[in-house]
Design an enzyme around this catalytic site. Sequence first.
Site, PDB file in Angstrom:
ATOM      1  N   ASP A  70      -3.270  -8.316  -7.222  1.00 31.70           N
ATOM      2  CA  ASP A  70      -2.940  -8.686  -5.842  1.00 31.70           C
ATOM      3  C   ASP A  70      -3.647  -9.997  -5.472  1.00 31.70           C
ATOM      4  OD1 ASP A  70      -2.153  -8.625  -3.184  1.00 31.70           O
ATOM      5  OD2 ASP A  70      -3.687  -7.169  -2.587  1.00 31.70           O
ATOM      6  N   ASP A  79     -14.395 -12.433 -12.210  1.00 28.61           N
ATOM      7  CA  ASP A  79     -12.983 -12.762 -12.217  1.00 28.61           C
ATOM      8  C   ASP A  79     -12.164 -11.545 -12.677  1.00 28.61           C
ATOM      9  OD1 ASP A  79     -10.605 -14.406 -12.356  1.00 28.61           O
ATOM     10  OD2 ASP A  79     -10.879 -14.354 -14.523  1.00 28.61           O
ATOM     11  N   GLY A  80     -11.186 -11.158 -11.853  1.00 27.20           N
ATOM     12  CA  GLY A  80     -10.412  -9.959 -12.147  1.00 27.20           C
ATOM     13  C   GLY A  80      -9.546 -10.084 -13.385  1.00 27.20           C
ATOM     14  N   SER A 128      -6.564  -1.386  -0.753  1.00 25.75           N
ATOM     15  CA  SER A 128      -6.025  -0.708  -1.932  1.00 25.75           C
ATOM     16  C   SER A 128      -7.088   0.047  -2.752  1.00 25.75           C
ATOM     17  CB  SER A 128      -5.260  -1.696  -2.816  1.00 25.75           C
ATOM     18  OG  SER A 128      -5.949  -2.912  -2.930  1.00 25.75           O
ATOM     19  N   HIS A 156       0.821  -1.220   0.000  1.00 27.52           N
ATOM     20  CA  HIS A 156       0.000   0.000   0.000  1.00 27.52           C
ATOM     21  C   HIS A 156       0.853   1.267   0.000  1.00 27.52           C
ATOM     22  CE1 HIS A 156      -3.613  -2.414   1.793  1.00 27.52           C
ATOM     23  NE2 HIS A 156      -3.451  -2.608   0.505  1.00 27.52           N
ATOM     24  N   GLU A 177     -13.917  -8.224  -7.753  1.00 31.71           N
ATOM     25  CA  GLU A 177     -13.849  -9.072  -6.547  1.00 31.71           C
ATOM     26  C   GLU A 177     -14.808 -10.240  -6.768  1.00 31.71           C
ATOM     27  OE1 GLU A 177     -12.043  -9.423  -3.581  1.00 31.71           O
ATOM     28  OE2 GLU A 177     -13.386 -11.149  -3.460  1.00 31.71           O
ATOM     29  N   HIS A 231      -7.999  -7.902  -7.924  1.00 24.65           N
ATOM     30  CA  HIS A 231      -8.365  -8.598  -6.680  1.00 24.65           C
ATOM     31  C   HIS A 231      -8.570  -7.535  -5.605  1.00 24.65           C
ATOM     32  CE1 HIS A 231      -6.208 -11.565  -9.078  1.00 24.65           C
ATOM     33  NE2 HIS A 231      -6.726 -12.535  -8.345  1.00 24.65           N
TER      34      HIS A 231
HETATM   35  N1  SAM Z   1      -6.006  -5.824  -2.921  1.00 23.33           N
HETATM   36  C1  SAM Z   1      -6.644  -5.852  -1.622  1.00 23.33           C
HETATM   37  C2  SAM Z   1      -5.971  -4.825  -0.725  1.00 23.33           C
HETATM   38  O1  SAM Z   1      -4.748  -4.675  -0.811  1.00 23.33           O
HETATM   39  O2  SAM Z   1      -6.667  -4.169   0.048  1.00 23.33           O
HETATM   40  C3  SAM Z   1      -6.571  -7.220  -0.994  1.00 23.33           C
HETATM   41  C4  SAM Z   1      -7.008  -8.334  -1.880  1.00 23.33           C
HETATM   42  S1  SAM Z   1      -6.911  -9.935  -1.183  1.00 23.33           S
HETATM   43  C5  SAM Z   1      -5.205 -10.228  -1.071  1.00 23.33           C
HETATM   44  C6  SAM Z   1      -7.366 -10.920  -2.555  1.00 23.33           C
HETATM   45  C7  SAM Z   1      -8.847 -10.873  -2.896  1.00 23.33           C
HETATM   46  O3  SAM Z   1      -9.031 -11.443  -4.195  1.00 23.33           O
HETATM   47  C8  SAM Z   1      -9.754 -11.685  -1.969  1.00 23.33           C
HETATM   48  O4  SAM Z   1     -10.763 -10.825  -1.475  1.00 23.33           O
HETATM   49  C9  SAM Z   1     -10.351 -12.769  -2.879  1.00 23.33           C
HETATM   50  O5  SAM Z   1     -11.717 -13.053  -2.572  1.00 23.33           O
HETATM   51  C10 SAM Z   1     -10.254 -12.142  -4.242  1.00 23.33           C
HETATM   52  N2  SAM Z   1     -10.128 -13.053  -5.404  1.00 23.33           N
HETATM   53  C11 SAM Z   1      -9.537 -14.258  -5.473  1.00 23.33           C
HETATM   54  N3  SAM Z   1      -9.527 -14.718  -6.739  1.00 23.33           N
HETATM   55  C12 SAM Z   1     -10.109 -13.754  -7.501  1.00 23.33           C
HETATM   56  C13 SAM Z   1     -10.339 -13.600  -8.903  1.00 23.33           C
HETATM   57  N4  SAM Z   1      -9.977 -14.534  -9.784  1.00 23.33           N
HETATM   58  N5  SAM Z   1     -10.934 -12.463  -9.333  1.00 23.33           N
HETATM   59  C14 SAM Z   1     -11.322 -11.489  -8.457  1.00 23.33           C
HETATM   60  N6  SAM Z   1     -11.120 -11.579  -7.117  1.00 23.33           N
HETATM   61  C15 SAM Z   1     -10.509 -12.683  -6.647  1.00 23.33           C
END
Ligand code: SAM
Length: 267
Positions: free
Chosen positions: A162, A141-142, A99, A19, A117, A42
């Site tokens: 991320d 899916d991201g 983030s 961050h 997400e 993500h």
């Molecule tokens: N980026 C965030 C932050 O720094 O505040 C933290 C994200 S956390 C490490 C990862 C997130 O990705 C989780 O909430 C999870 O549910 C989500 N996730 C996992 N696979 C994903 C995908 N293929 N597409 C979108 N989100 C996904």
Amino acid sequence: MLSYQHLYHAGNLADVHKHSLLAWMLDYLTRKDKPLSYLETHAGRALYDLAAAEALKTGEATQGITRVLAAHWFAETHPYRRIVKQIRDTHGSQSYPGSPMLAAEMLRPTDRLHLAELHPQEYSALDFAMSPYNAQCYAKDGYAMVQSLCPPTPRRGLMLIDPSYELKSEYQTLPVFLRQITRKWPVGVIVLWYPLLTSGAHRPMLAELEHSHREALRHEVGFPPARSGHKMIGSGMLVINPPFGLSDEAMRLSRCFKKDTSRDRRD
Ligand code: SAM
């Protein structure tokens, strides 16, 4: 089925690393009076309560942001410290921006935010937390989201990737994904976060990424495992098209982490 929930880990030392560099880059990019796109694959839930049972259970934020702020790693004018303070003034002294909220606080009305997400519960929280901002949230899916948006409009901008690395196959698919994205969006600042693992599972992915993106900035910091037996012993960021001056800020941060780790050894 996704089981990872960032509310157990928000504000830990990996978040401080990720961050603070993200805030530094967005501060740099928004100095120019030209609109930009912020894409995040993500997103998580965007706003965390460090007094929640989940955060207290791991104690990771206490070892992370709480300790770091007390140790003055960041000057009052540093964008990371400034935004954490801004969020705490609005949402309470134990709140912490993820983030997406960090980015939204720094961007301007002409900029565009796209956030993905996949976890339904996390998505609802994200959508609610981001409602005061001009951001588009996608319950999808991201990786697919950014494939369909790239190159984004406006063309200038930054993408944060991320992953929670719940699927071990991500270590193999990320290099291919990043090659596709940089072909579609060659001017984008592309940022990948990865964990440093005792098993070394991240290393082949990095070797491949460094081979494909020779000019990228790779920055890693080490820290003690959050609990005995915990497999993460550091945090890494790979930045393709790094903004000018980022390596100096990364070096400054390395010194803070090193000083903190040697203090841990002495204690
Ligand atoms: N980026 C965030 C932050 O720094 O505040 C933290 C994200 S956390 C490490 C990862 C997130 O990705 C989780 O909430 C999870 O549910 C989500 N996730 C996992 N696979 C994903 C995908 N293929 N597409 C979108 N989100 C996904």
